[in-house]
Enzyme design. Structure first.
Site, short mmCIF file in Angstrom:
data_model
loop_
_atom_site.label_atom_id
_atom_site.label_comp_id
_atom_site.label_asym_id
_atom_site.label_seq_id
_atom_site.Cartn_x
_atom_site.Cartn_y
_atom_site.Cartn_z
N HIS A 109 -0.69 6.19 2.54
CA HIS A 109 0.56 6.93 2.27
C HIS A 109 1.39 7.38 3.57
O HIS A 109 1.26 8.46 3.97
CB HIS A 109 -0.18 8.34 1.68
CG HIS A 109 -0.75 8.01 0.48
ND1 HIS A 109 -2.18 7.49 0.32
CD2 HIS A 109 -0.39 8.19 -0.92
CE1 HIS A 109 -2.65 7.33 -0.80
NE2 HIS A 109 -1.52 7.72 -1.67
N HIS B 114 1.51 9.76 -13.37
CA HIS B 114 2.01 11.12 -12.50
C HIS B 114 3.20 10.61 -11.67
O HIS B 114 3.67 9.42 -11.45
CB HIS B 114 1.03 11.26 -11.65
CG HIS B 114 0.81 10.62 -10.34
ND1 HIS B 114 0.16 9.20 -10.42
CD2 HIS B 114 0.72 10.72 -9.03
CE1 HIS B 114 -0.23 8.71 -9.21
NE2 HIS B 114 0.44 9.64 -8.55
FE LIG Z 1 -1.64 7.61 -3.92
#
Ligand SMILES: [Fe+2]
Length: 308
Positions: free
Chosen positions: A59, A193
């Site tokens: 990330h 999500h």
């Molecule tokens: Fe993730």
């Protein structure tokens, strides 16, 4: 020879890591989430894999947005936890398995998968949270872990099919590794999500449960699902689920689903988890080499006595 004995998939929500690090696991909200991984920890303690191959995404921790490899295989001897803005997570350094990782790199690249090789790489919550969920919070992780980072942060990520086929290439590589290693493959991320925009907070339990069903029973058809369907049905960040296809592709066509857990919400995501046994159900039965050798010795002694 090495063999893949099981696959495991789980969410890697950063807030789960924060709950562990801040001692909040017994709070009712988090207890609901962690209770779903108790069986997993027990199962892993029986399985005692020799190596884990963990499919996850970075990330913007190890790789900035200036450089985003589609598939990056960790070939280093160790991988330090990354500082994600609050200092590195207080978890053990992840020890790699450079020999198996190099073998996978050679085999997969010659098979047509031009992997990026990460000889130095820090690992973030995408990798360390699933390790906590599977192994708890030990002083040292119980086995070496080979990280495989997949781009799901900038469009276009690899397709589900490409991920599934990479899993197949990993399967072929592991099968041709000469050492007797019992390997478990983790697929992480997801499930539905969306963290920003008008649909922030989107969760689609119907889609998630169908995805879990398809992963066990109909993985090739599931892997053919186009990106737009993830975006539409599972939210922008639901695309993380393509990483589960790498895990599934590394397993045989027929697997035994031995555990499943699903709960909503954790942070603003749906938490999904599944364990697929790749041995017909015996992954948790570790071959007792010493016991088997002892039994054979006893048998031959008795045979010799009888003959005398
Ligand atoms: Fe993730």
């Amino acid at each position: 020879m090495a063999k893949i004995i099981a696959g495991l998939a789980s969410s890697h929500v950063p807030a789960i890591g924060a709950a562990i690090d801040n001692g909040q696991t017994e709070e009712p909200y988090w207890k609901r989430v962690f209770s779903g991984f108790e069986k997993t920890k027990q199962w892993m303690a029986q399985v005692k894999p020799d190596v884990v191959i963990a499919i996850y995404n970075d990330h913007a921790s190890a790789f900035s947005v200036e450089l985003i490899p589609t598939f990056a295989l960790g070939t280093a001897a160790e991988f330090a936890p990354a500082d994600e803005g609050w200092g590195p997570r207080p978890v053990p350094v992840v020890k790699g398995h450079p020999a198996l990782a190099s073998h996978i790199a050679t085999s997969a690249i010659l098979d047509g998968f031009d992997l990026t090789l990460a000889n130095k790489m820090e690992v973030d919550h995408g990798l360390t949270v699933p390790l906590n969920l599977a192994f708890g919070s030990p002083k040292e992780w119980p086995c070496p872990v080979i990280p495989l980072a997949v781009n799901v942060v900038q469009y276009p990520p690899p397709t589900g099919k490409r991920c599934f086929d990479l899993g197949r290439a990993i399967r072929k590589a592991v099968k041709s590794y000469p050492e007797d290693l019992r390997v478990v493959v983790f697929g992480t991320g997801g499930m539905s999500h969306q963290i920003s925009g008008p649909r922030a907070g989107l969760i689609n339990s119907k889609f998630d449960k169908a995805f879990l069903d398809g992963l066990t029973k109909n993985p090739k058809a599931l892997a053919a699902m186009p990106h737009i369907e993830y975006m539409r049905e599972a939210g922008a960040e639901g695309i993380e689920l393509v990483m589960w296809h790498v895990m599934r592709g590394a397993l045989e066509d027929k697997v035994k689903e031995i555990y499943r857990f699903y709960t909503v919400p954790a942070s603003n995501t749906a938490v999904g988890h599944i364990i697929l046994d790749n041995t017909g159900g015996s992954a948790a039965r570790r071959p007792a080499k010493k016991a088997a050798a002892k039994a054979t010795k006893k048998k031959s002694k008795a045979k010799a006595r009888k003959a005398a």
